[in-house]
Design an enzyme around this catalytic site. Structure first.
Site, mmCIF file in Angstrom:
data_model
loop_
_atom_site.group_PDB
_atom_site.id
_atom_site.type_symbol
_atom_site.label_atom_id
_atom_site.label_comp_id
_atom_site.label_asym_id
_atom_site.label_seq_id
_atom_site.Cartn_x
_atom_site.Cartn_y
_atom_site.Cartn_z
ATOM 1 N N ASN A 22 0.862 -1.176 0.000
ATOM 2 C CA ASN A 22 0.000 0.000 0.000
ATOM 3 C C ASN A 22 0.902 1.230 0.000
ATOM 4 O O ASN A 22 1.500 1.549 1.022
ATOM 5 C CB ASN A 22 -0.907 -0.028 1.243
ATOM 6 C CG ASN A 22 -1.793 1.198 1.323
ATOM 7 O OD1 ASN A 22 -1.837 2.018 0.417
ATOM 8 N ND2 ASN A 22 -2.505 1.336 2.437
ATOM 9 N N LYS A 24 0.126 4.248 -0.190
ATOM 10 C CA LYS A 24 -0.492 5.410 0.459
ATOM 11 C C LYS A 24 -0.243 6.653 -0.404
ATOM 12 O O LYS A 24 -0.225 6.548 -1.621
ATOM 13 C CB LYS A 24 0.028 5.562 1.889
ATOM 14 C CG LYS A 24 -0.078 4.248 2.674
ATOM 15 C CD LYS A 24 0.154 4.395 4.127
ATOM 16 C CE LYS A 24 -0.014 3.037 4.805
ATOM 17 N NZ LYS A 24 0.047 3.090 6.242
ATOM 18 N N HIS A 106 -9.417 1.390 4.874
ATOM 19 C CA HIS A 106 -8.128 1.513 5.551
ATOM 20 C C HIS A 106 -8.278 2.414 6.777
ATOM 21 O O HIS A 106 -9.067 3.357 6.772
ATOM 22 C CB HIS A 106 -7.084 2.093 4.582
ATOM 23 C CG HIS A 106 -5.702 1.975 5.146
ATOM 24 N ND1 HIS A 106 -5.198 2.880 6.041
ATOM 25 C CD2 HIS A 106 -4.741 1.026 4.971
ATOM 26 C CE1 HIS A 106 -3.970 2.494 6.390
ATOM 27 N NE2 HIS A 106 -3.677 1.380 5.754
ATOM 28 N N GLU A 108 -6.578 4.729 7.835
ATOM 29 C CA GLU A 108 -6.373 6.161 7.566
ATOM 30 C C GLU A 108 -7.627 6.784 6.963
ATOM 31 O O GLU A 108 -7.929 7.960 7.206
ATOM 32 C CB GLU A 108 -5.139 6.339 6.664
ATOM 33 C CG GLU A 108 -3.858 6.107 7.463
ATOM 34 C CD GLU A 108 -2.751 5.383 6.720
ATOM 35 O OE1 GLU A 108 -2.750 5.388 5.478
ATOM 36 O OE2 GLU A 108 -1.880 4.800 7.398
ATOM 37 N N GLU A 178 -5.432 -4.808 10.324
ATOM 38 C CA GLU A 178 -4.370 -3.826 10.542
ATOM 39 C C GLU A 178 -4.624 -3.095 11.853
ATOM 40 O O GLU A 178 -5.397 -2.128 11.894
ATOM 41 C CB GLU A 178 -4.344 -2.818 9.388
ATOM 42 C CG GLU A 178 -4.050 -3.452 8.047
ATOM 43 C CD GLU A 178 -3.426 -2.454 7.078
ATOM 44 O OE1 GLU A 178 -2.362 -2.777 6.560
ATOM 45 O OE2 GLU A 178 -3.983 -1.366 6.879
ATOM 46 N N GLY A 184 2.708 2.055 10.738
ATOM 47 C CA GLY A 184 3.708 3.117 10.629
ATOM 48 C C GLY A 184 4.421 3.424 11.932
ATOM 49 O O GLY A 184 5.113 4.434 12.049
ATOM 50 N N SER A 224 3.521 -2.308 10.159
ATOM 51 C CA SER A 224 4.970 -2.358 10.355
ATOM 52 C C SER A 224 5.600 -3.705 9.995
ATOM 53 O O SER A 224 6.540 -4.153 10.653
ATOM 54 C CB SER A 224 5.325 -1.975 11.799
ATOM 55 O OG SER A 224 4.925 -0.653 12.073
HETATM 56 P P1 13P Z 1 3.155 0.210 7.559
HETATM 57 O O1 13P Z 1 3.636 -1.089 6.983
HETATM 58 O O2 13P Z 1 3.926 1.392 7.077
HETATM 59 O O3 13P Z 1 3.055 0.130 9.053
HETATM 60 O O4 13P Z 1 1.664 0.438 7.024
HETATM 61 C C1 13P Z 1 0.756 -0.598 7.114
HETATM 62 C C2 13P Z 1 -0.461 -0.223 6.358
HETATM 63 O O5 13P Z 1 -1.188 0.661 6.742
HETATM 64 C C3 13P Z 1 -0.739 -0.953 5.113
HETATM 65 O O6 13P Z 1 -2.006 -0.667 4.630
#
Ligand code: 13P
Length: 262
Positions: A22, A24, A106, A108, A178, A184, A224
């Site tokens: 992803n 982002k 997601h 976010e 997640e 992150g 992560s």
């Molecule tokens: P990270 O791997 O950067 O923690 O992000 C995970 C994520 O949100 C994948 O959709």
């Protein structure tokens, strides 16, 4: 060096391992060239399904230049085909440019952009009914976990999806667990923590949607994930792949893609 046992890419239930990147809101023409370079170089175990979630503006270019063994996904889409929804993109538009995978729900989108469980359910319904495959994300915040509410939150998020889609739609869904506190943050869930929630998710789907559907659905872990953490996580019986953020922008992604077969 890879692929000692290709069969290990499949769980005992025949679920094919699936790893998504992803991106982002990251990437530029230059960095995307580099990412496509390491994706082409691979090598990618032939029995792992791989997709990359790409910002809208780069979708077409990435779709044209990606290797054949990588699927391109959008990171979001809206719940109707067209109309006065400034800034939104519909499944019809994505299909028009040849993109038929999308990440929805997601954390976010939920937490920064305020998307409700219901809206995510509506988006899943519209996307699937129009021919898309959906990677539907669920996960709890740190407060929710510490308050002992992990299952309650995840089951509520799953129910909002189940309330909107028919049983026949579930074959077009990949779930991604997640935990928000792991995204992150560099704080990966331990394999046992992740397995516990994946097992609960699978049980919920078996009980509330259908036994066969629960057995067959693939559940990715995201939060992560790195080249170091992916090996142990991949051994857990209910972890069928990963959804990778930061590490998907780096060559390390290939190690994660091949976690199950290396
Ligand atoms: P990270 O791997 O950067 O923690 O992000 C995970 C994520 O949100 C994948 O959709």
């Amino acid at each position: 060096m890879y692929f000692r046992s290709i069969m290990r890419c499949y769980s005992t239930m025949g679920r094919k391992f699936i790893v998504g990147g992803n991106w982002k809101m990251n990437g530029s023409k230059k960095s995307i060239c580099e990412i496509l370079g390491f994706l082409k170089k691979g090598p990618i175990c032939p029995d792992v399904e791989v997709f990359i979630g790409v910002p809208f503006v780069y979708l077409e270019e990435v779709a044209k230049n990606k290797p054949d063994n990588v699927i391109v996904a959008a990171e979001n889409c809206y719940k109707v085909p067209s109309g006065a929804f400034t800034g939104e993109v519909s499944p019809a538009m994505l299909l028009d440019i040849g993109v038929n995978w999308v990440i929805l729900g997601h954390s976010e989108r939920r937490h920064i952009f305020g998307e409700s469980d219901c809206l995510i359910g509506e988006k899943c319904k519209h996307a699937i009914e129009n021919g898309m495959t959906v990677v539907a994300c669920v996960g709890e915040t740190l407060d929710e976990r510490e308050g002992g509410k992990t299952n309650e939150v995840i089951f509520r998020q799953l129910k909002a999806i189940a309330d909107h889609i028919g049983k026949e739609c579930w074959s077009k869904i990949v779930l991604a667990y997640e935990p928000v506190w792991a995204i992150g943050s560099g704080k990966t869930a331990t394999p046992d923590q992740a397995q516990e929630v994946h097992q609960s998710i699978r049980c919920w789907v078996k009980e509330n949607v259908g036994k066969d559907i629960g057995e067959a659905i693939r559940i990715q872990y995201g939060g992560s994930v790195t080249g170091k953490s992916c090996g142990e996580l991949s051994k857990k019986p209910d972890i069928d792949g990963f959804l990778v953020g930061g590490a998907s922008l780096k060559p390390e992604f290939i190690t994660i893609v091949n976690a199950k077969s290396s």
